[in-house]
Design an enzyme around this catalytic site. Structure first.
Site, PDB file in Angstrom:
ATOM      1  N   LYS A 112     -31.405  -5.457  26.814  1.00 16.58           N
ATOM      2  CA  LYS A 112     -30.120  -4.608  26.489  1.00 16.58           C
ATOM      3  C   LYS A 112     -29.426  -5.678  25.324  1.00 16.58           C
ATOM      4  O   LYS A 112     -28.617  -5.229  24.362  1.00 16.58           O
ATOM      5  CB  LYS A 112     -29.207  -4.688  27.608  1.00 16.58           C
ATOM      6  CG  LYS A 112     -29.602  -3.732  28.824  1.00 16.58           C
ATOM      7  CD  LYS A 112     -29.588  -2.475  28.319  1.00 16.58           C
ATOM      8  CE  LYS A 112     -29.557  -1.327  29.700  1.00 16.58           C
ATOM      9  NZ  LYS A 112     -30.673  -1.456  30.674  1.00 16.58           N
TER      10      LYS A 112
HETATM   11  C1  LIG Z   1     -31.465  -0.386  31.244  1.00 14.39           C
HETATM   12  C2  LIG Z   1     -32.735  -0.911  31.627  1.00 14.39           C
HETATM   13  C3  LIG Z   1     -33.756  -0.096  31.692  1.00 14.39           C
HETATM   14  C4  LIG Z   1     -33.744   1.595  31.339  1.00 14.39           C
HETATM   15  O1  LIG Z   1     -33.288   1.644  29.802  1.00 14.39           O
HETATM   16  P1  LIG Z   1     -32.818   3.125  29.545  1.00 14.39           P
HETATM   17  O2  LIG Z   1     -32.191   3.043  28.105  1.00 14.39           O
HETATM   18  O3  LIG Z   1     -31.248   3.327  30.495  1.00 14.39           O
HETATM   19  O4  LIG Z   1     -33.697   4.111  29.950  1.00 14.39           O
HETATM   20  C5  LIG Z   1     -34.980  -0.349  32.183  1.00 14.39           C
HETATM   21  N1  LIG Z   1     -35.229  -1.876  32.509  1.00 14.39           N
HETATM   22  C6  LIG Z   1     -34.196  -2.646  32.378  1.00 14.39           C
HETATM   23  C7  LIG Z   1     -34.659  -4.155  32.676  1.00 14.39           C
HETATM   24  C8  LIG Z   1     -33.072  -2.149  32.243  1.00 14.39           C
HETATM   25  O5  LIG Z   1     -31.914  -3.093  31.990  1.00 14.39           O
END
Ligand SMILES: *Cc1c(COP(=O)(O)O)cnc(C)c1O
Length: 462
Positions: A112
């Site tokens: 993120k």
């Molecule tokens: C947010 C997240 C995901 C999922 O990503 P999306 O964009 O919501 O599909 C997968 N793995 C981790 C560690 C995340 O923080």
């Protein structure tokens, strides 16, 4: 460049307004009016670029002159200068058919950060330029909150409130969010699960008067800036494999929750990046797997798993894909979303389902299988996967055909999810930044899972 709503009921807006709007005012999601098309010559010219250079080129296409290039470059450099790996998102070879794209070298050890370091800086820039206050409201299943808070803590002109489901995020995730003592940060621990948090946010944002009174801005992956920032590493990884002579049949396997990350891959492909299959990996919350394999999008029962950031039933970015699947027709999307609200399901069949299956392959990973994958990868290749990445790797192993290479996106550092790693008797040493968290005091407010309870807290804070 103009941005429009998937539901067709807003006047087109530019990049900055699209970022500020978050969710479109008509309840839809913002998408670029035309997806920029990259020629082979342009792609060729980008092969040798560093990560920040590549990000600058891609962002320039979408920002389209609204932010002077020098300012945009500074925003990009500030955002990716905080990463611990020089490559920003290095690609590691596990074996001939499998590479891992490490997206966790940012400040909070999850992917993120790639989008939220940029969005945080962008909000800071816009706030300063417009002399306006920005109030960020977001919901998190764990990683977004930590990352968004890290992206804006202490920044002038910005206040941020993050909702997380009380007791349903990992220990490290909770500490990363709640040990921040900057006065511009409010953590609300909501009684309920992530879908409850997300619904509250979505409804508060849909109340346009409320949104405007408090200058509310979004950081969830409904924000178009996040999607755009995430397209960069698909290009970057593709170029790294090309350097090793792998240019054809490069698939990407993506641990999926809200469909943001994999949608970025879809967008990269639509821009002209010649990638193979997009593999959609889910955990036991497998609504999206069922959509790809059976054509039915219907939330099932919420399951707590080892990969909590993917414990999601209603994927907030899914509407963006519906828009493209239905020939960019906002009328069809509105009708489908109305039907979803009414019947709780969307079904596609025939040609449309064949198109879905041409765009994506999918695999849902069970809890035990996820743990087994962590163990096997560690024992055989000496590489430790976090449980989200393990879902992506399990899907890659299952769906990669002979002669293909798959890049599995590694969305988090294993130290963030030590609870799961310990279940397979692997001992890891946490990075110093994570180890230091448990000594710090926590700041959070527990609230009931209702719009009113959350709105009341916001009125006090903003
Ligand atoms: C947010 C997240 C995901 C999922 O990503 P999306 O964009 O919501 O599909 C997968 N793995 C981790 C560690 C995340 O923080």
């Amino acid at each position: 460049m103009d941005y429009i709503s998937t539901r067709g009921n807003i006047a087109p807006v530019g990049f900055v307004d699209a970022v500020l709007m978050g969710l479109a005012d008509d309840g839809g999601l913002l998408v670029p009016k035309h997806i920029p098309q990259l020629s082979e010559a342009e792609l060729d010219a980008w092969r040798g670029l560093s990560y920040p250079e590549l990000a600058l080129e891609l962002f320039s296409r979408f920002v389209d002159g609204e932010i002077p290039r020098g300012d945009l470059k500074r925003l990009v450099d500030d955002s990716y200068g905080t990463f611990r790996d020089e490559a920003v998102t290095p690609v590691r070879r596990i074996h001939d058919r499998l590479h891992v794209l490490e997206l966790f070298h940012g400040p909070t050890f999850a992917f993120k950060d790639i989008a939220l370091q940029f969005l945080g800086n962008l909000y800071g820039y816009i706030s300063k330029k417009n002399g306006s206050t920005i109030h960020i409201l977001g919901a998190t299943s764990g990683d977004t909150g930590a990352s968004a808070i890290e992206g804006v803590r202490g920044k002038e002109g910005i206040r941020i409130c993050i909702l997380h489901p009380h007791g349903k995020v990992s220990r490290v995730q909770e500490l990363q969010m709640t040990t921040v003592d900057d006065a511009n940060v409010l953590n609300l621990a909501v009684d309920g699960n992530f879908d409850d948090c997300q619904r509250i946010i979505k409804e508060l944002f849909a109340d346009v008067a409320f949104k405007q009174r408090y200058h509310l801005r979004a950081i969830n992956s409904i924000n178009i800036a996040r999607i755009l920032a995430q397209t960069v590493y698909y290009f970057y990884a593709y170029f790294r494999l090309a350097e090793q002579g792998v240019r054809e049949n490069v698939n990407f396997s993506v641990p999926t929750g809200n469909f943001g990350d994999i949608f970025a891959g879809y967008l990269a492909k639509r821009m002209g990046l010649p990638i193979g299959k997009l593999m959609l990996a889910t955990n036991e919350n497998n609504i999206l797997e069922r959509f790809v394999t059976e054509g039915v999008y219907q939330p099932g029962e919420f399951r707590g798993t080892h990969s909590p950031s993917m414990d999601i039933q209603v994927a907030s970015n899914f509407e963006r894909y519906l828009y493209y699947l239905n020939g960019e027709n906002p009328g069809t999307v509105s009708a489908l979303m109305d039907a979803f609200k009414r019947d709780g399901r969307i079904a596609v069949e025939g040609d449309a389902l064949r198109r879905v299956q041409a765009d994506f392959a999918a695999y849902g990973v069970g809890n035990d299988e996820c743990l087994r994958e962590i163990k096997v990868c560690y024992d055989e290749y000496g590489y430790l996967l976090d449980p989200h990445t393990a879902c992506g790797v399990a899907a890659a192993n299952r769906l990669t055909a002979d002669g293909e290479v798959t890049v599995a996106l590694s969305t988090a550092h294993p130290a963030k999810f030590d609870e799961a790693i310990r279940l397979v008797d692997i001992a890891q040493t946490a990075p110093a930044q994570i180890a230091a968290l448990s000594d710090k005091p926590q700041f959070q407010t527990r609230v009931a899972g209702t719009n009113e309870a959350v709105a009341e807290q916001l009125e006090r804070f903003f």
